[in-house]
Structure formats: C-alpha cells, structure tokens
Write an enzyme that holds these catalytic residues in place. Structure first.
Site, PDB file in Angstrom:
ATOM      1  N   LYS A  78       3.554  -4.976   6.395  1.00 61.27           N
ATOM      2  CA  LYS A  78       3.223  -6.171   5.576  1.00 61.27           C
ATOM      3  C   LYS A  78       3.513  -7.484   6.079  1.00 61.27           C
ATOM      4  CE  LYS A  78       2.326  -3.733   1.770  1.00 61.27           C
ATOM      5  NZ  LYS A  78       1.200  -3.534   1.413  1.00 61.27           N
ATOM      6  N   SER A  94      -8.090   2.262  -7.189  1.00 63.01           N
ATOM      7  CA  SER A  94      -6.658   2.693  -7.849  1.00 63.01           C
ATOM      8  C   SER A  94      -6.036   1.276  -7.813  1.00 63.01           C
ATOM      9  CB  SER A  94      -6.065   3.748  -6.858  1.00 63.01           C
ATOM     10  OG  SER A  94      -6.022   3.311  -5.790  1.00 63.01           O
ATOM     11  N   TYR A 111      11.771  -0.700   1.775  1.00 64.14           N
ATOM     12  CA  TYR A 111      10.572  -1.374   1.827  1.00 64.14           C
ATOM     13  C   TYR A 111      10.370  -2.726   2.519  1.00 64.14           C
ATOM     14  CZ  TYR A 111       5.931  -2.582  -0.016  1.00 64.14           C
ATOM     15  OH  TYR A 111       4.749  -2.675  -0.305  1.00 64.14           O
ATOM     16  N   ALA A 135     -12.942   3.366   4.554  1.00 59.68           N
ATOM     17  CA  ALA A 135     -13.085   1.650   4.882  1.00 59.68           C
ATOM     18  C   ALA A 135     -12.519   1.566   6.235  1.00 59.68           C
ATOM     19  CB  ALA A 135     -11.906   1.160   3.779  1.00 59.68           C
TER      20      ALA A 135
END
Length: 395
Positions: free
Chosen positions: A251, A56, A242, A117
């Site tokens: 991140k 995806s 974010y 994963a």
C-alpha cells in the site's frame, strides 16, 4: 438452461458456490441506496470512466455509484469464472451481469471486459474499446485485490504474502462454527525480503502506473483526466498485520506511485476507504473481529462502501476537498476518530468467548460474509431452482 437449487457450501469465510439471484439483488440494493447528486446530462456530456476491478468490494460500489448517481459511461474490467458442470459462476460474474442490466436500464453506455487486468493484451483490448467508443477518458479507478500476478513482460509470477515485518504477531480473530462466533488466536509469521518484494509486485503501484502509461501513449486522456487507486490504513489494532505488515508495504508503494505520477503531471490520488466486509479483507486475521466491533460501536453511522463511493465521485468529478498531507483522499475519518477508536479498543481488550456475542456485531458480520456470495439476501427464495448459466454481458 441449467437450473438448480444453490446452497451455501464451504468452510469459514469461503464458499464454493454463489447464488445468482442473491448476487443480482445485492446489486439492486446498492443502486437503490444511491440518490442522483448531479443534474442529468446528455449522453455525450457524461464522464467516461475506466474501473479496474469492477465486480466486487469498493470497485463494484464505485461502478454502481458512478452509473446511478453521476451518469458515467465507460468500461469495467474484472476477472471472473463462468459456471461449470459442478460449480456456479463466481459471485463477481453474477454481479457484473446484473450491473450491466442496470447500466442498460439507466441508458449508460458501459461495457464490461472479463480478463486479467495485469496482462498487456487486456490493456490493448480495453484501450481499443475506449478509443473506438469514447475517444478520451476522464477517470481511471484502480481497485484490484489479487493473490498473485504474472508480469506479462517477464513471464514471472509473483505471490502476495500476508505476513508481519520484523517478528511474529499473535492476534485475536473471529471464526465461525456454523453461525456461532468463535474467538480464536492466530499467529502471523514475519515476511522475508522476497515475501515483501513479491507482495509489492502484486499489490503495489506498478500495474496501476502501466495503465496510466498505456493511456498516455494512446493519447486517450481528456484534459480533466484524473486517476485514483483505492487503499486502506485502518486502526492500530490491525496495524501489525495490515498497515505495518507486508500488505502495508504494498500500500505504501501504491501511495508513492500516486506521488510520482503527480510529479509527472498526472492528477493521481490514492483514496483511503474505511473498513468494510469484502472477500479480500475477510481473509486477514483480526480484520473480521475488528470490523464487527466497529459496527457494534457505530451501527448505522458506519459508512457503507456505496456511501463512500458517492463521496469519492463527488471529489473526482469536482476538486478533491479532503486530502491529507500525503495527497490521499480521506474517506475513512469516521472510522478513525479518537472517540470511535477508544470504544473499539476497549471492546477489543474486553472481548472473550463469553462476551463476544455482546461486544461484537457478529450476526451482522456473518450475514455480510454470506451476502458476498449472494446468500442471506432479503427477498430471495433459496429453496427455488435458479438459472446458474448466466452469460457475460455482451460488448
């Protein structure tokens, strides 16, 4: 055989079923958008790639761009669900099945593994495949977006949190009543220290680094090996939720992991991609509205994930030539130019329920959301029965 008519059933941006033929056509449309950019190579000379999160979003686009334009061979890893008596398979399941067909048609030796994963057993299975079929690997692309992670070494499960840091934040957001756009306000609460720690555990760099270590321990890296994890920065419009929020903390950890791996002698990068409509991003308040305003501003100049993925492969198979001061590959400069951001800021300030149809490309965004599940895809007869029991590609 289990054929039936598949209709979009769900609420908001989440659908319970996916359309197999629509998902397959999405894969073919992505492949058709790519032109070969390297000279054809003999199969034994083709680069070997491992894509974690290949079903995806940017992981899918990277896989298709690699197969189509660069002749890669290797392994893709995804975690998808098969069809049941009540529900179709996930969209990623159908997309993977079609991507495998594409790889076969192109003559690429590319295998797909359906497994978690994060699990050590998955790493063992995938590395066994690499050792058996390819000997060494040239590229590891890490593109995992998961809401939770169980650490196989401790048994502890971590849950990511979509929260701010410091104080609550209220943002405009896009919702739909049917196909009609609705401008709403969403308040996001601040994260606790535990929220932040768990989000970093899920979405940070720890698992990526474990994949790299596993390859090292098995001596499966080629001399030219490099690795990249995909990330996003985005506009200051979405920043409080974010980049300056709990996801941003994860991140930042991902990017620090790249720098640490580089100091250890691994050519490791993060790739900062531009805004796109994905299943992960659509769940974040404000992102849908921002992305629809961005597309209204840029139109066809808004770079698609497949375009950015071709650029990424150009840099991975050569020498990265667009690095910032933090050693990040920048594929998002088109989004963050002052002129573009000024126009999007002005639209963001001006948008109301009365003006949203004029200022935001909401119809495009709504269609893109549905295409994630194989709906609203041109050329598909949605009144016809379709086979929903599609097998996972054989290894």
């Amino acid at each position: 055989m289990s054929e039936r008519v598949v209709k979009p059933v769900g609420r908001g941006f989440l659908f319970l079923d996916s359309h197999p033929a629509g998902c397959a056509k999405v894969v073919r449309d992505l492949a058709a958008a790519v032109q070969p950019v390297v000279e054809p190579r003999a199969p034994e000379e083709a680069p070997v790639a491992l894509v974690i999160g290949s079903s995806s979003g940017y992981g899918l686009a990277t896989t298709i761009a690699g197969l189509t334009a660069f002749g890669v061979k290797g392994v893709g890893v995804a975690f998808e669900k098969d069809a049941t008596a009540r529900r179709t398979a996930t969209a990623g399941w159908y997309r993977t099945a079609e991507t495998a067909k594409l790889a076969d048609e192109l003559g690429r030796n590319f295998t797909f593994v359906n497994a978690d994963a994060f699990a050590d057993t998955t790493k063992d299975e995938v590395l066994d495949l690499i050792a058996e079929r390819f000997g060494k690997i040239d590229h590891l692309i890490y593109s995992v977006a998961a809401p939770r992670r169980t650490d196989p070494r401790t048994g502890e499960t971590y849950q990511s949190a979509l929260k701010t840091i410091g104080s609550p934040y209220t943002t405009k957001s896009l919702a739909y009543d049917g196909a009609e756009p609705q401008l709403t306000e969403v308040t996001v609460d601040p994260a606790t220290d535990d929220d932040l720690a768990q989000t970093v555990k899920v979405m940070g760099g720890e698992d990526w680094a474990r994949w790299v270590t596993a390859l090292q321990e098995r001596d499966l890296m080629s001399e030219d090996f490099n690795t990249v994890a995909l990330t996003y920065i985005g506009s200051d419009i979405t920043g409080p939720i974010y980049r300056q929020g709990s996801i941003g903390a994860a991140k930042a950890d991902l990017e620090q992991t790249a720098l640490r791996l580089t100091k250890e002698g691994i050519r490791a990068y993060t790739s900062v991609n531009g805004a796109a409509v994905t299943q992960a991003s659509s769940a974040i308040p404000g992102i849908g509205l921002y992305t629809s305003l961005l597309h209204k501003t840029l139109g066809d100049a808004m770079q698609t994930p497949i375009q950015q993925s071709v650029s990424l492969w150009n840099q991975l198979t050569g020498t990265p030539d667009d690095l910032d001061e933090d050693n990040r590959i920048r594929l998002d400069r088109w989004e963050l130019t002052p002129d573009v951001q000024a126009q999007v800021h002005a639209a963001w300030q001006a948008v109301t329920q009365d003006t949203i149809a004029d200022l935001a490309d909401h119809e495009w965004f709504y269609t893109e959301i549905r295409r994630l599940y194989g709906f609203d895809v041109e050329g598909i007869n949605y009144e016809a029965e379709v086979e929903v029991d599609v097998p996972w590609p054989a290894k």
